[in-house]
Design a protein around this motif. Sequence first.
Motif, short mmCIF file in Angstrom:
data_model
loop_
_atom_site.label_atom_id
_atom_site.label_comp_id
_atom_site.label_asym_id
_atom_site.label_seq_id
_atom_site.Cartn_x
_atom_site.Cartn_y
_atom_site.Cartn_z
N LYS A 104 0.90 -1.15 0.04
CA LYS A 104 0.08 0.05 0.04
C LYS A 104 0.83 1.32 -0.07
O LYS A 104 0.59 2.14 -0.48
CB LYS A 104 -0.95 -0.12 1.20
CG LYS A 104 -2.01 -1.12 1.02
CD LYS A 104 -2.98 -1.12 2.18
CE LYS A 104 -3.87 -2.34 1.97
NZ LYS A 104 -4.42 -2.64 3.37
N SER A 105 2.04 1.28 0.49
CA SER A 105 2.87 2.42 0.37
C SER A 105 4.31 1.80 0.44
O SER A 105 4.71 0.87 0.45
CB SER A 105 2.81 3.25 1.82
OG SER A 105 3.08 2.68 2.92
N GLU A 106 5.14 2.90 0.12
CA GLU A 106 6.40 2.26 -0.49
C GLU A 106 7.48 3.57 -0.30
O GLU A 106 7.13 4.79 -0.28
CB GLU A 106 6.45 2.06 -1.89
CG GLU A 106 7.67 1.39 -2.33
CD GLU A 106 7.38 0.99 -3.83
OE1 GLU A 106 8.45 0.19 -4.59
OE2 GLU A 106 6.13 0.93 -4.31
N ILE A 107 8.84 3.08 0.18
CA ILE A 107 9.81 4.01 0.07
C ILE A 107 11.14 3.33 -0.71
O ILE A 107 11.09 2.01 -0.56
CB ILE A 107 10.49 4.34 1.53
CG1 ILE A 107 11.54 5.37 1.44
CG2 ILE A 107 11.03 3.25 2.12
CD1 ILE A 107 11.89 6.16 2.91
N VAL A 108 11.72 4.14 -1.66
CA VAL A 108 12.84 3.78 -2.37
C VAL A 108 13.88 4.46 -2.45
O VAL A 108 13.77 5.82 -2.71
CB VAL A 108 12.12 3.54 -4.00
CG1 VAL A 108 13.35 2.93 -5.02
CG2 VAL A 108 11.03 2.36 -3.91
N VAL A 109 14.94 3.97 -2.01
CA VAL A 109 16.22 4.56 -1.86
C VAL A 109 17.25 4.27 -2.97
O VAL A 109 17.67 3.03 -3.12
CB VAL A 109 16.77 4.21 -0.38
CG1 VAL A 109 18.43 5.06 -0.37
CG2 VAL A 109 15.96 4.73 0.68
N PRO A 110 17.63 5.11 -3.80
CA PRO A 110 18.66 5.00 -4.95
C PRO A 110 19.83 4.58 -4.00
O PRO A 110 20.64 5.11 -3.26
CB PRO A 110 18.74 6.23 -5.69
CG PRO A 110 17.67 7.02 -5.30
CD PRO A 110 17.24 6.60 -3.96
N TYR A 139 17.30 7.23 8.02
CA TYR A 139 18.11 5.90 8.14
C TYR A 139 18.40 5.00 7.00
O TYR A 139 19.38 4.61 7.07
CB TYR A 139 17.31 5.24 9.24
CG TYR A 139 17.64 5.92 10.69
CD1 TYR A 139 18.78 5.52 11.40
CD2 TYR A 139 16.61 6.92 11.37
CE1 TYR A 139 19.04 6.35 12.52
CE2 TYR A 139 16.96 7.36 12.32
CZ TYR A 139 18.01 6.94 13.15
OH TYR A 139 18.18 7.75 14.36
N LEU A 140 17.35 4.90 6.18
CA LEU A 140 17.50 4.16 5.07
C LEU A 140 18.70 4.72 4.10
O LEU A 140 19.25 3.98 3.36
CB LEU A 140 16.14 3.88 4.24
CG LEU A 140 15.21 2.79 5.08
CD1 LEU A 140 14.00 3.09 4.33
CD2 LEU A 140 15.71 1.59 5.46
N GLU A 141 18.68 5.95 3.87
CA GLU A 141 19.85 6.72 3.24
C GLU A 141 21.24 6.30 3.94
O GLU A 141 22.12 6.11 3.17
CB GLU A 141 19.60 7.75 2.85
CG GLU A 141 18.54 8.26 1.89
CD GLU A 141 18.25 9.67 1.73
OE1 GLU A 141 18.37 10.48 2.34
OE2 GLU A 141 17.55 9.76 0.84
N ARG A 142 21.16 6.17 5.13
CA ARG A 142 22.21 5.82 5.78
C ARG A 142 22.79 4.60 5.58
O ARG A 142 24.08 4.27 5.49
CB ARG A 142 22.24 6.08 7.30
CG ARG A 142 22.45 7.35 7.99
CD ARG A 142 22.21 7.62 9.47
NE ARG A 142 21.92 9.09 9.91
CZ ARG A 142 21.62 9.46 11.01
NH1 ARG A 142 21.45 8.40 12.00
NH2 ARG A 142 21.43 10.74 11.43
N ILE A 143 21.87 3.68 5.50
CA ILE A 143 22.25 2.26 5.18
C ILE A 143 22.89 2.22 3.69
O ILE A 143 23.56 1.47 3.65
CB ILE A 143 21.13 1.42 5.57
CG1 ILE A 143 20.51 1.18 6.84
CG2 ILE A 143 21.31 -0.04 4.64
CD1 ILE A 143 19.22 0.49 7.23
N GLY A 144 22.23 2.81 2.95
CA GLY A 144 22.83 3.07 1.53
C GLY A 144 24.12 3.65 1.38
O GLY A 144 25.15 3.14 0.80
N GLU A 145 24.54 4.43 2.50
CA GLU A 145 25.80 5.21 2.66
C GLU A 145 26.78 4.03 3.21
O GLU A 145 27.86 3.76 2.48
CB GLU A 145 25.95 6.38 3.43
CG GLU A 145 25.26 7.51 2.94
CD GLU A 145 26.13 8.07 1.65
OE1 GLU A 145 27.49 8.10 1.80
OE2 GLU A 145 25.47 8.22 0.63
N SER A 146 26.26 3.14 3.91
CA SER A 146 27.05 2.01 4.34
C SER A 146 27.28 0.87 3.19
O SER A 146 28.59 0.43 3.51
CB SER A 146 26.42 1.34 5.57
OG SER A 146 26.12 2.26 6.88
N ILE A 147 26.43 0.66 2.57
CA ILE A 147 26.70 -0.09 1.37
C ILE A 147 27.65 0.36 0.47
O ILE A 147 28.42 -0.36 -0.30
CB ILE A 147 25.18 -0.44 0.66
CG1 ILE A 147 24.45 -1.25 1.91
CG2 ILE A 147 25.59 -1.32 -0.55
CD1 ILE A 147 23.19 -1.53 1.32
#
Length: 151
Positions: A104-110, A139-147
């Motif tokens: 029903k809802s979504e977040i997508v982080v490049p 926080y999800l962008e921080r995870i992206g930075e970690s990757i």
Amino acid sequence: MTKKDKYTASLREIEVRLSKGGDLIADMGNIAAVLKKRLGFFWVGFYFLKDNKLVLGPFQGTPACVFLPIGKGVCGTAVSKKETLIVPDVHVFPGHIPCDPNSKSEIVVPLFDARGVLRGVLDIDSDEIDAFDEVDKIYLERIGESIKKYW
């Protein structure tokens, strides 16, 4: 526990797993598992940019679309814009690609590599309307930075 507390614990666990890992695909599988376990998301996964489309990578949740076109749907739009998208109601998002009708809802982080090249997305779906906010984005962008240093 607050949402921030859950993310802080998740980020700690993810960083430990990445530092002990060594295979990005396997590590992404663990990242998806950590996020699903700690935050209770409906669907968590990765799509990789390949041959001008997104291809399904490691995920936790119900079966998913294998290929997604660039510029269409939430994931493809996030890739085109190269920015995080929060969609409160996917059913009113123009060009939404329904991989699961319960989403029903979504977040997508490049996701970018260390050179700044777009490599894919982290895609998270909820079975509730308006489930994501600025805390999720941060926080999800921080995870992206970690990757990024592991590409």
